[in-house]
Design a protein around this motif. Structure first.
Motif, PDB file in Angstrom:
ATOM      1  N   ALA A 118      41.804   3.998  50.589  1.00  0.00           N
ATOM      2  CA  ALA A 118      41.516   2.559  50.559  1.00  0.00           C
ATOM      3  C   ALA A 118      41.036   2.192  49.165  1.00  0.00           C
ATOM      4  O   ALA A 118      40.023   2.711  48.691  1.00  0.00           O
ATOM      5  N   ASP A 119      41.785   1.340  48.486  1.00  0.00           N
ATOM      6  CA  ASP A 119      41.433   0.835  47.155  1.00  0.00           C
ATOM      7  C   ASP A 119      40.891  -0.569  47.343  1.00  0.00           C
ATOM      8  O   ASP A 119      41.645  -1.533  47.470  1.00  0.00           O
ATOM      9  N   LEU A 120      39.567  -0.668  47.389  1.00  0.00           N
ATOM     10  CA  LEU A 120      38.919  -1.946  47.707  1.00  0.00           C
ATOM     11  C   LEU A 120      38.746  -2.797  46.458  1.00  0.00           C
ATOM     12  O   LEU A 120      38.195  -2.353  45.467  1.00  0.00           O
ATOM     13  N   MET A 144      45.524  -1.371  49.722  1.00  0.00           N
ATOM     14  CA  MET A 144      44.987  -2.112  48.587  1.00  0.00           C
ATOM     15  C   MET A 144      44.518  -3.480  49.059  1.00  0.00           C
ATOM     16  O   MET A 144      45.319  -4.302  49.500  1.00  0.00           O
ATOM     17  N   THR A 145      43.213  -3.687  48.975  1.00  0.00           N
ATOM     18  CA  THR A 145      42.632  -4.911  49.499  1.00  0.00           C
ATOM     19  C   THR A 145      42.088  -5.782  48.373  1.00  0.00           C
ATOM     20  O   THR A 145      41.683  -5.286  47.327  1.00  0.00           O
ATOM     21  N   ASP A 175      37.671  -9.446  52.561  1.00  0.00           N
ATOM     22  CA  ASP A 175      36.451  -9.076  51.855  1.00  0.00           C
ATOM     23  C   ASP A 175      36.093  -7.620  52.146  1.00  0.00           C
ATOM     24  O   ASP A 175      35.643  -7.292  53.245  1.00  0.00           O
ATOM     25  N   TRP A 176      36.340  -6.760  51.187  1.00  0.00           N
ATOM     26  CA  TRP A 176      36.024  -5.332  51.283  1.00  0.00           C
ATOM     27  C   TRP A 176      36.606  -4.731  52.560  1.00  0.00           C
ATOM     28  O   TRP A 176      37.789  -4.871  52.827  1.00  0.00           O
ATOM     29  N   TYR A 177      35.780  -4.097  53.397  1.00  0.00           N
ATOM     30  CA  TYR A 177      36.300  -3.402  54.576  1.00  0.00           C
ATOM     31  C   TYR A 177      36.871  -4.345  55.621  1.00  0.00           C
ATOM     32  O   TYR A 177      37.672  -3.923  56.471  1.00  0.00           O
ATOM     33  N   ASN A 194      36.664  -0.318  42.025  1.00  0.00           N
ATOM     34  CA  ASN A 194      36.081  -0.800  40.782  1.00  0.00           C
ATOM     35  C   ASN A 194      35.604  -2.214  41.069  1.00  0.00           C
ATOM     36  O   ASN A 194      36.296  -3.193  40.766  1.00  0.00           O
ATOM     37  N   PRO A 195      34.423  -2.353  41.683  1.00  0.00           N
ATOM     38  CA  PRO A 195      33.970  -3.664  42.145  1.00  0.00           C
ATOM     39  C   PRO A 195      33.256  -4.434  41.054  1.00  0.00           C
ATOM     40  O   PRO A 195      32.971  -3.894  39.972  1.00  0.00           O
ATOM     41  N   PRO A 196      32.915  -5.689  41.297  1.00  0.00           N
ATOM     42  CA  PRO A 196      32.034  -6.399  40.360  1.00  0.00           C
ATOM     43  C   PRO A 196      30.695  -5.665  40.268  1.00  0.00           C
ATOM     44  O   PRO A 196      30.138  -5.269  41.299  1.00  0.00           O
TER      45      PRO A 196
END
Length: 287
Positions: A118-120, A144-145, A175-177, A194-196
């Protein structure tokens, strides 16, 4: 650019004078020329620039002069083995992020079977598409979300560039999961993101980044950990036993993120360095 016919060699010189960066000038000219690569462009240096190519080059140079990041003016940027389309809908891929893919690939090699990743917050698709491109065909399924429909449009366009390797790509908005189907709970081998992670009033954030790149992919509350908290807290419920979480962080956030991993019941939380020797990623495992 100069009036009247000129060669690509002259166009590079003129663009370098205006941008103050000869390497950027060559990239701009290479893109405007339509050359497939640097070698082909070198063979064209003494060719006359067509009116259409000159107009394209002028447009890109003017955008750079106005402060727009080079990558957006070019409309493309490299990431590992990918040539990605990028524009203001997504963050510009950074070299330090390339290393997170190595950590994902290393974990997948230990499995020796079909894997679920899962590439969030996928953005341009750089991480997820690199995983698919650099694993054997059919060996991985990558979800890929992204909360942004615009970002997912960019990621889908980039998937077309890796052809058959993108067969395992799954694009889902949310939103994410929340974007993932419930059937994946407890089965994901790797959660990567690679989140904010930039604080709202971070004085070190480059002005061009703040002005040009999408704020919702950069800013994460007063301490920069707002989104990382969500990702870490939810990881154990989605990961398979022994599954790995790996997230990119700010270079001063490693201790805080490892503490979040421990509080969430993840094991072996470790800060991993980038090429500059800065703590850039946190990796942890589901028990």
């Amino acid at each position: 650019m100069p009036d009247g016919p000129t060669t690509w060699r002259g166009a590079v010189s003129a663009a370098a004078a205006r941008t103050g960066d000869e390497r950027a000038a060559r990239w701009l000219c290479e893109t405007a020329s339509g050359a497939d690569d640097a070698d082909e462009f070198r063979s064209m240096l003494d060719d006359t620039v067509s009116a259409r190519a000159a107009a394209h080059l002028e447009s890109m140079v003017a955008r750079v002069e106005a402060g727009e990041p080079l990558q957006y003016a070019l409309g493309r940027w490299s990431f590992r083995r990918l040539d990605l389309m990028v524009d203001r809908r997504v963050l510009i891929p950074r070299p330090e992020t390339e290393l997170i893919v190595d950590h994902v690939l290393a974990h997948l090699r230990t499995l020796g079977r079909h894997a679920v990743v899962a590439d969030l917050g996928t953005g341009s698709g750089a991480i997820g598409l690199s995983v698919l491109l650099e694993t054997p065909p059919g060996s991985a399924e990558v979800w890929m979300t992204d909360e942004s429909a615009d970002a997912l449009d960019v990621a889908r366009a980039n998937a077309a560039g890796v052809a058959r390797s993108a067969a395992g790509a799954r694009f889902v908005q949310g939103d994410w999961y929340a974007a993932l189907p419930d059937s994946l709970r407890g089965t994901v081998d790797v959660v990567v993101s690679n989140p904010p992670y930039v604080a709202t009033d971070d004085p070190d954030l480059d002005l061009s980044v703040r002005e040009w790149e999408p704020a919702d992919a950069l800013i994460a509350g007063t301490d920069g950990l707002e989104d990382i908290r969500v990702i870490v807290a939810g990881a154990r419920g989605w990961l398979a036993p022994g599954g790995m979480l790996v997230v990119e962080t700010g270079h001063a956030q490693g201790a805080a993120v490892t503490a979040l991993c421990e509080a969430a019941g993840l094991a072996g939380a470790t800060v991993l360095e980038d090429l500059a020797g800065l703590g850039r990623f946190v990796r942890a495992l589901a028990p």
